[in-house]
Design a protein around this motif. Structure first.
Motif, PDB file in Angstrom:
ATOM      1  N   SER A   1      12.656  28.524 -16.702  1.00 56.41           N
ATOM      2  CA  SER A   1      13.200  27.152 -16.341  1.00 56.41           C
ATOM      3  C   SER A   1      14.538  26.828 -16.943  1.00 56.41           C
ATOM      4  O   SER A   1      15.202  25.763 -16.595  1.00 56.41           O
ATOM      5  CB  SER A   1      12.194  26.079 -17.324  1.00 56.41           C
ATOM      6  OG  SER A   1      12.195  26.494 -18.485  1.00 56.41           O
ATOM      7  N   TYR A   2      15.417  27.634 -17.554  1.00 49.22           N
ATOM      8  CA  TYR A   2      16.589  27.493 -18.022  1.00 49.22           C
ATOM      9  C   TYR A   2      17.486  28.039 -17.105  1.00 49.22           C
ATOM     10  O   TYR A   2      17.421  28.749 -16.436  1.00 49.22           O
ATOM     11  CB  TYR A   2      16.944  28.465 -19.349  1.00 49.22           C
ATOM     12  CG  TYR A   2      16.549  27.943 -20.618  1.00 49.22           C
ATOM     13  CD1 TYR A   2      15.136  27.192 -20.784  1.00 49.22           C
ATOM     14  CD2 TYR A   2      17.359  27.856 -21.564  1.00 49.22           C
ATOM     15  CE1 TYR A   2      14.883  26.473 -21.902  1.00 49.22           C
ATOM     16  CE2 TYR A   2      16.942  27.446 -23.209  1.00 49.22           C
ATOM     17  CZ  TYR A   2      15.586  26.556 -23.031  1.00 49.22           C
ATOM     18  OH  TYR A   2      15.210  26.125 -24.167  1.00 49.22           O
ATOM     19  N   ALA A   3      18.665  26.889 -17.012  1.00 55.50           N
ATOM     20  CA  ALA A   3      19.562  27.015 -15.804  1.00 55.50           C
ATOM     21  C   ALA A   3      20.031  28.487 -15.608  1.00 55.50           C
ATOM     22  O   ALA A   3      20.147  28.952 -14.337  1.00 55.50           O
ATOM     23  CB  ALA A   3      20.828  25.949 -16.239  1.00 55.50           C
ATOM     24  N   PRO A   4      20.489  29.038 -16.274  1.00 51.87           N
ATOM     25  CA  PRO A   4      21.321  30.471 -16.000  1.00 51.87           C
ATOM     26  C   PRO A   4      20.176  31.318 -15.246  1.00 51.87           C
ATOM     27  O   PRO A   4      20.619  32.295 -14.338  1.00 51.87           O
ATOM     28  CB  PRO A   4      21.845  30.988 -17.203  1.00 51.87           C
ATOM     29  CG  PRO A   4      22.042  30.024 -18.158  1.00 51.87           C
ATOM     30  CD  PRO A   4      21.031  29.007 -17.760  1.00 51.87           C
ATOM     31  N   ILE A   5      19.136  31.402 -15.878  1.00 51.09           N
ATOM     32  CA  ILE A   5      17.967  32.368 -15.454  1.00 51.09           C
ATOM     33  C   ILE A   5      17.431  31.814 -13.859  1.00 51.09           C
ATOM     34  O   ILE A   5      17.217  32.585 -13.046  1.00 51.09           O
ATOM     35  CB  ILE A   5      16.666  32.358 -16.093  1.00 51.09           C
ATOM     36  CG1 ILE A   5      17.183  32.466 -17.683  1.00 51.09           C
ATOM     37  CG2 ILE A   5      15.858  33.449 -15.851  1.00 51.09           C
ATOM     38  CD1 ILE A   5      18.039  33.683 -18.156  1.00 51.09           C
ATOM     39  N   ARG A   6      17.189  30.277 -13.907  1.00 49.87           N
ATOM     40  CA  ARG A   6      16.906  29.764 -12.871  1.00 49.87           C
ATOM     41  C   ARG A   6      17.988  29.974 -11.497  1.00 49.87           C
ATOM     42  O   ARG A   6      17.594  30.522 -10.434  1.00 49.87           O
ATOM     43  CB  ARG A   6      16.694  28.273 -12.929  1.00 49.87           C
ATOM     44  CG  ARG A   6      15.888  27.487 -11.738  1.00 49.87           C
ATOM     45  CD  ARG A   6      15.676  26.109 -12.206  1.00 49.87           C
ATOM     46  NE  ARG A   6      16.853  25.254 -12.087  1.00 49.87           N
ATOM     47  CZ  ARG A   6      17.187  24.774 -13.619  1.00 49.87           C
ATOM     48  NH1 ARG A   6      16.280  24.749 -14.465  1.00 49.87           N
ATOM     49  NH2 ARG A   6      18.225  24.090 -13.476  1.00 49.87           N
ATOM     50  N   ALA A   7      19.071  29.891 -11.792  1.00 48.23           N
ATOM     51  CA  ALA A   7      20.316  30.286 -10.802  1.00 48.23           C
ATOM     52  C   ALA A   7      20.340  31.601 -10.317  1.00 48.23           C
ATOM     53  O   ALA A   7      20.363  31.889  -9.065  1.00 48.23           O
ATOM     54  CB  ALA A   7      21.653  29.898 -11.497  1.00 48.23           C
ATOM     55  N   LEU A   8      19.997  32.589 -11.370  1.00 44.83           N
ATOM     56  CA  LEU A   8      19.926  34.052 -11.179  1.00 44.83           C
ATOM     57  C   LEU A   8      18.616  34.125 -10.377  1.00 44.83           C
ATOM     58  O   LEU A   8      18.942  34.890  -9.094  1.00 44.83           O
ATOM     59  CB  LEU A   8      20.091  34.773 -12.428  1.00 44.83           C
ATOM     60  CG  LEU A   8      20.344  36.117 -12.300  1.00 44.83           C
ATOM     61  CD1 LEU A   8      21.869  36.338 -12.100  1.00 44.83           C
ATOM     62  CD2 LEU A   8      20.109  36.697 -13.562  1.00 44.83           C
ATOM     63  N   LEU A   9      17.746  33.654 -10.428  1.00 49.67           N
ATOM     64  CA  LEU A   9      16.548  33.671  -9.515  1.00 49.67           C
ATOM     65  C   LEU A   9      16.533  33.256  -8.274  1.00 49.67           C
ATOM     66  O   LEU A   9      16.199  33.712  -7.028  1.00 49.67           O
ATOM     67  CB  LEU A   9      15.254  33.245 -10.261  1.00 49.67           C
ATOM     68  CG  LEU A   9      14.666  33.986 -11.469  1.00 49.67           C
ATOM     69  CD1 LEU A   9      13.722  33.381 -12.245  1.00 49.67           C
ATOM     70  CD2 LEU A   9      14.453  35.413 -11.215  1.00 49.67           C
ATOM     71  N   GLU A  10      17.419  32.068  -8.068  1.00 47.66           N
ATOM     72  CA  GLU A  10      17.517  31.549  -6.760  1.00 47.66           C
ATOM     73  C   GLU A  10      18.566  32.349  -5.978  1.00 47.66           C
ATOM     74  O   GLU A  10      18.229  32.412  -4.556  1.00 47.66           O
ATOM     75  CB  GLU A  10      18.075  30.077  -7.089  1.00 47.66           C
ATOM     76  CG  GLU A  10      17.043  29.017  -7.466  1.00 47.66           C
ATOM     77  CD  GLU A  10      17.453  27.837  -7.817  1.00 47.66           C
ATOM     78  OE1 GLU A  10      18.846  27.697  -7.788  1.00 47.66           O
ATOM     79  OE2 GLU A  10      16.691  26.868  -8.419  1.00 47.66           O
ATOM     80  N   GLU A  11      19.512  32.772  -6.558  1.00 45.75           N
ATOM     81  CA  GLU A  11      20.294  33.873  -5.764  1.00 45.75           C
ATOM     82  C   GLU A  11      19.526  34.977  -5.293  1.00 45.75           C
ATOM     83  O   GLU A  11      20.045  35.407  -4.167  1.00 45.75           O
ATOM     84  CB  GLU A  11      21.662  34.336  -6.965  1.00 45.75           C
ATOM     85  CG  GLU A  11      22.645  33.333  -7.153  1.00 45.75           C
ATOM     86  CD  GLU A  11      23.783  34.049  -8.100  1.00 45.75           C
ATOM     87  OE1 GLU A  11      23.719  35.249  -8.045  1.00 45.75           O
ATOM     88  OE2 GLU A  11      24.222  33.369  -8.932  1.00 45.75           O
ATOM     89  N   ASN A  12      18.759  35.511  -6.117  1.00 45.65           N
ATOM     90  CA  ASN A  12      18.169  36.639  -5.442  1.00 45.65           C
ATOM     91  C   ASN A  12      16.884  36.485  -4.803  1.00 45.65           C
ATOM     92  O   ASN A  12      16.192  37.353  -4.445  1.00 45.65           O
ATOM     93  CB  ASN A  12      17.780  37.535  -6.761  1.00 45.65           C
ATOM     94  CG  ASN A  12      19.079  38.142  -7.501  1.00 45.65           C
ATOM     95  OD1 ASN A  12      20.242  38.197  -6.780  1.00 45.65           O
ATOM     96  ND2 ASN A  12      19.251  38.077  -8.924  1.00 45.65           N
TER      97      ASN A  12
END
Length: 201
Positions: A190-201
């Motif tokens: 749920s944290y932004a850097p992890i969420r962004a990384l998962l959305e990228e991939n």
């Protein structure tokens, strides 16, 4: 007892200080502690855990658990953080820590400006309590040392992220490791850097 404590609790009341560690990091559980100290004891050098060296925190950890009338260390898991958000997870961990205390406290002094809903006793919040109230400072040390030890142990399991050095905080090295290796099972989705990384991939 410090002057601020005398203004918040009645003499001879059984009260605990409560604090948590690990709201900011990108991974791992959030850990909370609750501590009941003898009212006539002063632990030399005790203050907000963030202002202490790792060596001093470790020494104080042993002093606190050997001096305390009672202490409880509890957590909210990565999964709970992702489900209910970090604020609610912090509150949950602190409530759990208080319920572990034996004897049960009559009152709890909670670091910060919010009170958990599920506390088993009356309570008051204390802004910057970890620098003002000895039992809250003690709780901050127990929570911080426990969490740091766990992150060092996680470094053995996931050495590519450098957890032992940054304890899960979003340092440049940690973010670069995330870009290279993707998130581990203990990263907070749920944290932004992890969420962004998962959305990228």
């Amino acid at each position: 007892m410090l002057p601020i404590e005398e203004s918040l609790v009645c003499k001879n009341m059984i009260y605990c200080g409560v604090d948590e560690a690990g709201a900011g990091p990108l991974c791992g559980d959030v850990v909370a502690a609750a501590v009941i100290l003898p009212q006539d004891v002063t632990l030399e050098g005790l203050t907000d855990s963030k202002k202490l060296t790792e060596k001093k925190r470790e020494a104080l950890f042993e002093m606190i658990i050997n001096t305390a009338i009672a202490y409880g260390i509890a957590r909210a898991t990565v999964e709970e953080i992702d489900q209910i958000n970090i604020l609610q997870a912090r509150m949950l961990a602190m409530s759990r820590a208080v319920t572990l205390l034996n004897p049960a406290p009559q009152f709890a002094l909670i670091d910060g400006n919010r009170l958990p809903d599920q506390l088993p006793c009356e309570a008051s919040s204390v802004v910057k309590g970890d620098a003002l109230v000895q039992s809250i400072a003690a709780a901050s040390v127990l929570a911080k040392v426990t969490r740091d030890r766990e992150m060092i142990a996680m470094d053995q399991q996931y050495p590519e992220y450098g957890f032992a050095k940054h304890k899960g905080y979003g340092t440049k090295a940690h973010l670069m490791a995330l870009e290279t290796h993707g998130p581990s099972p203990i990263h907070r989705r749920s944290y932004a850097p992890i969420r962004a990384l998962l959305e990228e991939n």
